[in-house]
Each structure stands twice: as structure tokens, then as C-alpha cells.
Design a protein around this motif. Structure first.
Motif, short mmCIF file in Angstrom:
data_model
loop_
_atom_site.label_atom_id
_atom_site.label_comp_id
_atom_site.label_asym_id
_atom_site.label_seq_id
_atom_site.Cartn_x
_atom_site.Cartn_y
_atom_site.Cartn_z
N GLN A 53 -17.60 -12.66 6.93
CA GLN A 53 -19.36 -13.21 7.62
C GLN A 53 -18.84 -12.77 9.32
OE1 GLN A 53 -22.84 -12.04 7.34
NE2 GLN A 53 -21.95 -11.30 5.48
N ARG A 121 -18.14 -7.09 7.80
CA ARG A 121 -19.07 -7.71 7.01
C ARG A 121 -19.82 -6.77 6.56
NH1 ARG A 121 -22.90 -10.08 11.88
NH2 ARG A 121 -21.08 -11.70 12.29
N ASP A 122 -20.37 -7.87 5.30
CA ASP A 122 -21.55 -7.09 4.50
C ASP A 122 -20.81 -5.83 3.60
OD1 ASP A 122 -23.07 -9.22 5.29
OD2 ASP A 122 -23.70 -7.61 6.71
N LYS A 123 -19.45 -5.55 3.60
CA LYS A 123 -19.01 -4.50 2.75
C LYS A 123 -17.60 -5.27 1.87
CE LYS A 123 -19.63 -1.66 6.47
NZ LYS A 123 -19.09 -1.57 7.85
#
Ligand code: SF4
Ligand code: SF4
Length: 144
Positions: A53, A121-123
Motif C-alpha cells: 500500500q 499500489r493496488d496492483k
């Protein structure tokens, strides 16, 4: 003039050098190297020490001990590390390019690298959650 335009990578202070990292976390993704071509393919699987994150190393001071494969970047090494993402601030400066507008040093906002979609982030998914034999299924599919 900002320091990265006036101070060479080899002459930067420790603080300047560290501030150059945009915090994208891309270099902390696992990679495969083709034995014949030498080409490197990225996956979305990250080192277990990466906070997926914040995109920062959770134990930066001890990373070399905890993750022996973790490479300590130096000005001399960078031109030879073709696998470094093209967006990487160190690579950009080494190649004579400027920092991008989303770089925190330019924007003045640490979140701009995430909003621009540059960070992982978020991947990324931590290697903690992926069986080693399944890592190849997380190939990025395009060049970072
Ligand atoms: S790719 Fe470069 S800028 Fe991004 S986290 Fe790694 S060292 Fe920092
Ligand atoms: S040890 Fe830290 S800096 Fe090195 S690859 Fe892992 S998360 Fe990235």
C-alpha cells in the motif's frame, strides 16, 4: 535549480540520493530473466518486505541481510541495470532525463506517484500469498 539538475548522481549526499526514489515500488517486484536473451520480465509479485500500500520497504535498514538479492543501487551500477523501470528516477537522471511531473520532489506530494498510476499500489501481491511455482502466472505483460 533543483539539486538533481545541478548535482551528479555520484556527488549527491545520502539525503539527496534517498529523496530521489519516487517510492513506486516497481523495483521490488519479482522478475524472470530469459537465460538465452537475457531479457527480464516483471511480475506483479512483490518482495515480502514491500508494503504493497505504501510501496515502501518495511525494513529498509536491514534489507541486505533479510533479502540478499536486494540490490544496493549506485550511480555506477545504474547504467548497467537494464531491468530498472524506465520511470525510475535514478534511471531517468542517469540517462539525462528530468524527473516526471508526478515525482514527489516535483509535485511536493508523496501521493502523486500513486495517483499517476506509476506505483505498484493496488496492483502488487506480496510473495507471501503466492506459491513460488505460481509466480509466472503474475507476469506483468508489458514493459515497466
Ligand atoms: S524503481 Fe527506482 S524510483 Fe521506483 S522504488 Fe525502485 S529505486 Fe525507487
Ligand atoms: S528488501 Fe525492501 S527494498 Fe529490497 S526488494 Fe524487498 S522490499 Fe524492495
Amino acid at each position: 535549480m533543483p539539486f538533481w539538475k545541478t548535482v551528479s548522481l555520484t556527488a549527491m549526499s545520502r539525503a539527496q540520493w534517498e529523496s530521489l526514489c519516487d517510492g513506486c515500488g516497481r523495483c521490488c517486484l519479482q522478475k524472470f530473466q530469459n537465460g538465452k536473451t537475457g531479457k527480464v520480465a516483471y511480475t506483479w509479485v512483490s518482495c515480502y518486505l514491500l508494503d504493497t500500500q505504501t510501496c515502501r520497504c518495511t525494513d529498509y535498514a536491514n534489507r541486505s541481510i533479510l533479502v540478499p538479492d536486494c540490490l544496493q543501487l549506485t550511480a555506477e551500477l545504474i547504467p548497467r541495470l537494464r531491468w530498472l523501470p524506465r520511470t525510475c528516477a535514478y534511471r531517468r537522471i542517469s540517462e539525462g532525463r528530468d524527473l516526471a511531473e508526478w515525482h514527489p520532489l516535483v509535485s511536493g506530494d508523496a501521493d502523486s506517484v500513486h495517483r499517476a498510476g506509476i506505483s505498484v499500489r493496488d496492483k502488487a501481491i506480496s510473495e507471501v500469498y503466492v506459491h513460488p511455482e505460481d509466480v509466472e502466472y503474475y507476469a506483468v505483460g508489458y514493459r515497466l
